[in-house]
Design a protein around this motif. Structure first.
Motif, PDB file in Angstrom:
ATOM      1  N   PRO A   1       0.824  -1.230   0.000  1.00  0.00           N
ATOM      2  CA  PRO A   1       0.000   0.000   0.000  1.00  0.00           C
ATOM      3  C   PRO A   1       0.851   1.271   0.000  1.00  0.00           C
ATOM      4  CG  PRO A   1      -0.854  -1.602   1.573  1.00  0.00           C
ATOM      5  CD  PRO A   1       0.468  -2.128   1.109  1.00  0.00           C
ATOM      6  N   ILE A   2       1.999   1.231   0.697  1.00  0.00           N
ATOM      7  CA  ILE A   2       2.892   2.390   0.699  1.00  0.00           C
ATOM      8  C   ILE A   2       3.535   2.558  -0.670  1.00  0.00           C
ATOM      9  CG2 ILE A   2       4.971   3.372   1.754  1.00  0.00           C
ATOM     10  CD1 ILE A   2       4.279   1.816   4.286  1.00  0.00           C
ATOM     11  N   TYR A   3       3.945   1.441  -1.265  1.00  0.00           N
ATOM     12  CA  TYR A   3       4.585   1.458  -2.587  1.00  0.00           C
ATOM     13  C   TYR A   3       3.626   2.006  -3.642  1.00  0.00           C
ATOM     14  CZ  TYR A   3       7.118  -0.387  -6.659  1.00  0.00           C
ATOM     15  OH  TYR A   3       7.795  -0.523  -7.856  1.00  0.00           O
ATOM     16  N   ASP A   4       2.336   1.677  -3.527  1.00  0.00           N
ATOM     17  CA  ASP A   4       1.343   2.146  -4.500  1.00  0.00           C
ATOM     18  C   ASP A   4       1.166   3.660  -4.467  1.00  0.00           C
ATOM     19  OD1 ASP A   4       0.888  -0.378  -5.430  1.00  0.00           O
ATOM     20  OD2 ASP A   4      -0.880  -0.753  -4.173  1.00  0.00           O
ATOM     21  N   GLU A   5       1.530   4.289  -3.354  1.00  0.00           N
ATOM     22  CA  GLU A   5       1.391   5.743  -3.227  1.00  0.00           C
ATOM     23  C   GLU A   5       2.585   6.489  -3.824  1.00  0.00           C
ATOM     24  OE1 GLU A   5      -1.159   7.653  -2.057  1.00  0.00           O
ATOM     25  OE2 GLU A   5      -2.236   5.744  -2.168  1.00  0.00           O
ATOM     26  N   LEU A   6       3.593   5.759  -4.297  1.00  0.00           N
ATOM     27  CA  LEU A   6       4.801   6.401  -4.813  1.00  0.00           C
ATOM     28  C   LEU A   6       4.514   7.390  -5.944  1.00  0.00           C
ATOM     29  CD1 LEU A   6       7.864   6.658  -4.707  1.00  0.00           C
ATOM     30  CD2 LEU A   6       8.023   4.685  -6.253  1.00  0.00           C
ATOM     31  N   PRO A   7       3.673   7.057  -6.948  1.00  0.00           N
ATOM     32  CA  PRO A   7       3.390   8.046  -8.008  1.00  0.00           C
ATOM     33  C   PRO A   7       2.792   9.338  -7.462  1.00  0.00           C
ATOM     34  CG  PRO A   7       2.655   5.863  -8.676  1.00  0.00           C
ATOM     35  CD  PRO A   7       3.024   5.757  -7.231  1.00  0.00           C
ATOM     36  N   ASN A   8       1.896   9.222  -6.454  1.00  0.00           N
ATOM     37  CA  ASN A   8       1.300  10.426  -5.879  1.00  0.00           C
ATOM     38  C   ASN A   8       2.330  11.267  -5.137  1.00  0.00           C
ATOM     39  OD1 ASN A   8      -1.259   9.707  -6.803  1.00  0.00           O
ATOM     40  ND2 ASN A   8      -1.728   8.542  -4.959  1.00  0.00           N
ATOM     41  N   VAL A   9       3.262  10.596  -4.466  1.00  0.00           N
ATOM     42  CA  VAL A   9       4.314  11.316  -3.744  1.00  0.00           C
ATOM     43  C   VAL A   9       5.221  12.054  -4.724  1.00  0.00           C
ATOM     44  CG1 VAL A   9       6.348  11.052  -2.267  1.00  0.00           C
ATOM     45  CG2 VAL A   9       4.276   9.726  -1.796  1.00  0.00           C
ATOM     46  N   VAL A  10       5.627  11.354  -5.795  1.00  0.00           N
ATOM     47  CA  VAL A  10       6.485  11.973  -6.801  1.00  0.00           C
ATOM     48  C   VAL A  10       5.755  13.123  -7.488  1.00  0.00           C
ATOM     49  CG1 VAL A  10       7.718  11.563  -8.968  1.00  0.00           C
ATOM     50  CG2 VAL A  10       7.781   9.840  -7.179  1.00  0.00           C
ATOM     51  N   GLY A  11       4.447  12.920  -7.783  1.00  0.00           N
ATOM     52  CA  GLY A  11       3.658  13.981  -8.391  1.00  0.00           C
ATOM     53  C   GLY A  11       3.545  15.199  -7.489  1.00  0.00           C
ATOM     54  N   ALA A  12       3.418  14.970  -6.175  1.00  0.00           N
ATOM     55  CA  ALA A  12       3.320  16.092  -5.227  1.00  0.00           C
ATOM     56  C   ALA A  12       4.610  16.894  -5.197  1.00  0.00           C
ATOM     57  CB  ALA A  12       2.994  15.553  -3.839  1.00  0.00           C
TER      58      ALA A  12
ATOM     59  N   PRO B   1       4.385  18.386 -16.616  1.00  0.00           N
ATOM     60  CA  PRO B   1       5.401  17.740 -15.774  1.00  0.00           C
ATOM     61  C   PRO B   1       4.829  16.771 -14.748  1.00  0.00           C
ATOM     62  CG  PRO B   1       5.852  20.088 -15.997  1.00  0.00           C
ATOM     63  CD  PRO B   1       4.511  19.851 -16.605  1.00  0.00           C
ATOM     64  N   ILE B   2       3.714  17.160 -14.103  1.00  0.00           N
ATOM     65  CA  ILE B   2       3.137  16.279 -13.084  1.00  0.00           C
ATOM     66  C   ILE B   2       2.673  14.976 -13.711  1.00  0.00           C
ATOM     67  CG2 ILE B   2       1.252  15.972 -11.452  1.00  0.00           C
ATOM     68  CD1 ILE B   2       1.326  18.924 -10.871  1.00  0.00           C
ATOM     69  N   GLN B   3       1.875  15.091 -14.780  1.00  0.00           N
ATOM     70  CA  GLN B   3       1.346  13.894 -15.417  1.00  0.00           C
ATOM     71  C   GLN B   3       2.455  13.045 -16.010  1.00  0.00           C
ATOM     72  OE1 GLN B   3      -1.956  13.421 -15.013  1.00  0.00           O
ATOM     73  NE2 GLN B   3      -1.634  11.336 -15.743  1.00  0.00           N
ATOM     74  N   ASP B   4       3.459  13.682 -16.605  1.00  0.00           N
ATOM     75  CA  ASP B   4       4.591  12.935 -17.165  1.00  0.00           C
ATOM     76  C   ASP B   4       5.323  12.172 -16.072  1.00  0.00           C
ATOM     77  OD1 ASP B   4       3.961  13.940 -19.632  1.00  0.00           O
ATOM     78  OD2 ASP B   4       5.503  15.497 -19.630  1.00  0.00           O
ATOM     79  N   THR B   5       5.541  12.831 -14.933  1.00  0.00           N
ATOM     80  CA  THR B   5       6.247  12.192 -13.824  1.00  0.00           C
ATOM     81  C   THR B   5       5.450  11.018 -13.269  1.00  0.00           C
ATOM     82  OG1 THR B   5       7.312  14.280 -13.208  1.00  0.00           O
ATOM     83  CG2 THR B   5       7.239  12.562 -11.528  1.00  0.00           C
ATOM     84  N   VAL B   6       4.144  11.211 -13.093  1.00  0.00           N
ATOM     85  CA  VAL B   6       3.286  10.139 -12.585  1.00  0.00           C
ATOM     86  C   VAL B   6       3.261   8.969 -13.555  1.00  0.00           C
ATOM     87  CG1 VAL B   6       0.903   9.507 -12.020  1.00  0.00           C
ATOM     88  CG2 VAL B   6       1.857  11.644 -11.167  1.00  0.00           C
ATOM     89  N   ASP B   7       3.112   9.266 -14.862  1.00  0.00           N
ATOM     90  CA  ASP B   7       3.071   8.202 -15.876  1.00  0.00           C
ATOM     91  C   ASP B   7       4.393   7.438 -15.926  1.00  0.00           C
ATOM     92  OD1 ASP B   7       0.510   8.915 -16.512  1.00  0.00           O
ATOM     93  OD2 ASP B   7       1.054  10.094 -18.277  1.00  0.00           O
ATOM     94  N   ASN B   8       5.515   8.161 -15.895  1.00  0.00           N
ATOM     95  CA  ASN B   8       6.823   7.506 -15.939  1.00  0.00           C
ATOM     96  C   ASN B   8       7.055   6.647 -14.706  1.00  0.00           C
ATOM     97  OD1 ASN B   8       7.489   8.685 -18.394  1.00  0.00           O
ATOM     98  ND2 ASN B   8       8.467  10.454 -17.461  1.00  0.00           N
TER      99      ASN B   8
ATOM    100  N   LEU C   1      -3.193  22.724  -9.995  1.00  0.00           N
ATOM    101  CA  LEU C   1      -3.918  21.718 -10.779  1.00  0.00           C
ATOM    102  C   LEU C   1      -5.100  21.143 -10.011  1.00  0.00           C
ATOM    103  CD1 LEU C   1      -4.213  19.954 -13.296  1.00  0.00           C
ATOM    104  CD2 LEU C   1      -2.574  18.351 -12.284  1.00  0.00           C
ATOM    105  N   ASP C   2      -4.908  20.781  -8.751  1.00  0.00           N
ATOM    106  CA  ASP C   2      -5.998  20.196  -7.962  1.00  0.00           C
ATOM    107  C   ASP C   2      -7.179  21.154  -7.846  1.00  0.00           C
ATOM    108  OD1 ASP C   2      -4.621  17.879  -7.612  1.00  0.00           O
ATOM    109  OD2 ASP C   2      -3.925  18.318  -5.588  1.00  0.00           O
TER     110      ASP C   2
ATOM    111  N   ASN D   1       6.182  25.376 -13.468  1.00  0.00           N
ATOM    112  CA  ASN D   1       5.620  24.228 -14.184  1.00  0.00           C
ATOM    113  C   ASN D   1       4.177  24.507 -14.581  1.00  0.00           C
ATOM    114  OD1 ASN D   1       7.886  22.671 -14.147  1.00  0.00           O
ATOM    115  ND2 ASN D   1       7.247  21.367 -12.455  1.00  0.00           N
ATOM    116  N   GLU D   2       3.774  24.028 -15.755  1.00  0.00           N
ATOM    117  CA  GLU D   2       2.410  24.228 -16.248  1.00  0.00           C
ATOM    118  C   GLU D   2       1.804  22.899 -16.666  1.00  0.00           C
ATOM    119  OE1 GLU D   2       2.617  26.958 -19.479  1.00  0.00           O
ATOM    120  OE2 GLU D   2       2.964  28.718 -18.210  1.00  0.00           O
ATOM    121  N   GLU D   3       0.496  22.791 -16.479  1.00  0.00           N
ATOM    122  CA  GLU D   3      -0.253  21.617 -16.907  1.00  0.00           C
ATOM    123  C   GLU D   3      -1.282  22.035 -17.951  1.00  0.00           C
ATOM    124  OE1 GLU D   3       0.438  18.446 -15.655  1.00  0.00           O
ATOM    125  OE2 GLU D   3       2.093  19.494 -14.662  1.00  0.00           O
ATOM    126  N   THR D   4      -1.441  21.203 -18.967  1.00  0.00           N
ATOM    127  CA  THR D   4      -2.411  21.469 -20.033  1.00  0.00           C
ATOM    128  C   THR D   4      -3.551  20.467 -19.935  1.00  0.00           C
ATOM    129  OG1 THR D   4      -0.661  22.299 -21.487  1.00  0.00           O
ATOM    130  CG2 THR D   4      -2.743  21.667 -22.518  1.00  0.00           C
TER     131      THR D   4
END
Length: 251
Positions: A40-51, A195-202, A175-176, A59-62
């Motif tokens: 469960p902690i590992y699954d939160e990694l994308p959210n942590v990196v995105g934050a 950048p946020i979405q790219d980081t989360v996806d990667n 963004l939120d 940074n800008e989001e489209t």
């Protein structure tokens, strides 16, 4: 891992043939711990990196939005533009649903649509809809009206609905806020780039699956047990090595 390490340290009190059992138990302990506690902690990694990426300056989001023409887009734009972090909002194109064209009808619309309004930047005719790209500072309501006026003149009927494709650019840090603002109006972005979405996806692409992560934790349990098994020989060897290095320095 500590428990697996402790089991390994009990090697001196058990027969050698029991070592395999110790390793199997260590693997199960690591796998179970990984599946129920670490995963469960590992699954939160994308959210942590995105934050973390969210708080980077400049940074800008489209956000790509598909809107109903029944929405008051001017009001929506005013609301968004008055929200902190707003960069730009552009109505890019409209899609007008039609009937299923036969070949003659398709060819006719291919020839005529570009002549209806010079503010049509480009257009694409599919088998059952017409997509029109808009020039800058030309709104979707104006485009829909010009097409509807022509359609009524030729076919005696009106077109009252289209899907509006818009692009919203915002600060990553906000963004939120914009996503919640849109959600309150029943709007969800069809795609987000930045950048946020790219980081989360990667991060998601590089992460192990749940099964792989569980097996990896099981392997760590085995490693911990092996360290426990050989700790009695590793520690004295380390002390001798450190003493040897210190003696070399004194010389």
């Amino acid at each position: 891992m500590v428990f697996a390490f402790s089991i390994g340290m009990l090697k001196q009190f058990m027969p050698k043939r029991e070592i395999v059992l110790v390793l199997v138990v260590a693997f199960l302990i690591g796998a179970i711990g990984g599946a129920f506690f670490l995963d469960p902690i590992y699954d939160e990694l994308p959210n942590v990196v995105g934050a973390i990426e969210r708080n980077m300056p400049n940074n800008e989001e489209t956000l790509y939005l598909d809107l109903s023409s029944s929405i008051d887009i001017d009001e929506l734009k005013d609301n968004l533009s008055n929200t902190e972090g707003f960069k730009s909002f552009k109505e890019e194109s409209i899609t007008i649903p039609m009937w299923t064209f036969n070949e003659r009808e398709h060819n006719y619309f291919e020839e005529i649509v570009g002549n209806i309004d010079y503010n049509y930047k480009d257009y694409n005719i599919t088998s059952s809809e017409i997509k029109i790209s808009l020039e800058d500072n030309y709104t979707s309501s104006e485009a829909l009206k010009s097409f509807s006026d022509w359609y009524k003149l030729v076919y005696g009927d009106t077109i009252s609905y289209a899907q509006v494709h818009a692009i919203l650019v915002v600060d990553s840090a906000s963004l939120d806020t914009f996503e919640q603002n849109l959600l309150d109006k029943g709007i969800v972005a069809t795609n987000i780039e930045g950048p946020i979405q790219d980081t989360v996806d990667n991060t998601n692409r590089s992460m192990l699956s749940d099964t792989e992560f569980t097996l990896f934790c099981g392997g760590l349990g085995v490693v911990a047990a092996v360290l426990g098994i050989y700790i009695d020989s590793v520690v004295p060897a380390y002390r001798r090595f450190r003493k040897f290095v210190n003696d070399k320095r004194k010389r």
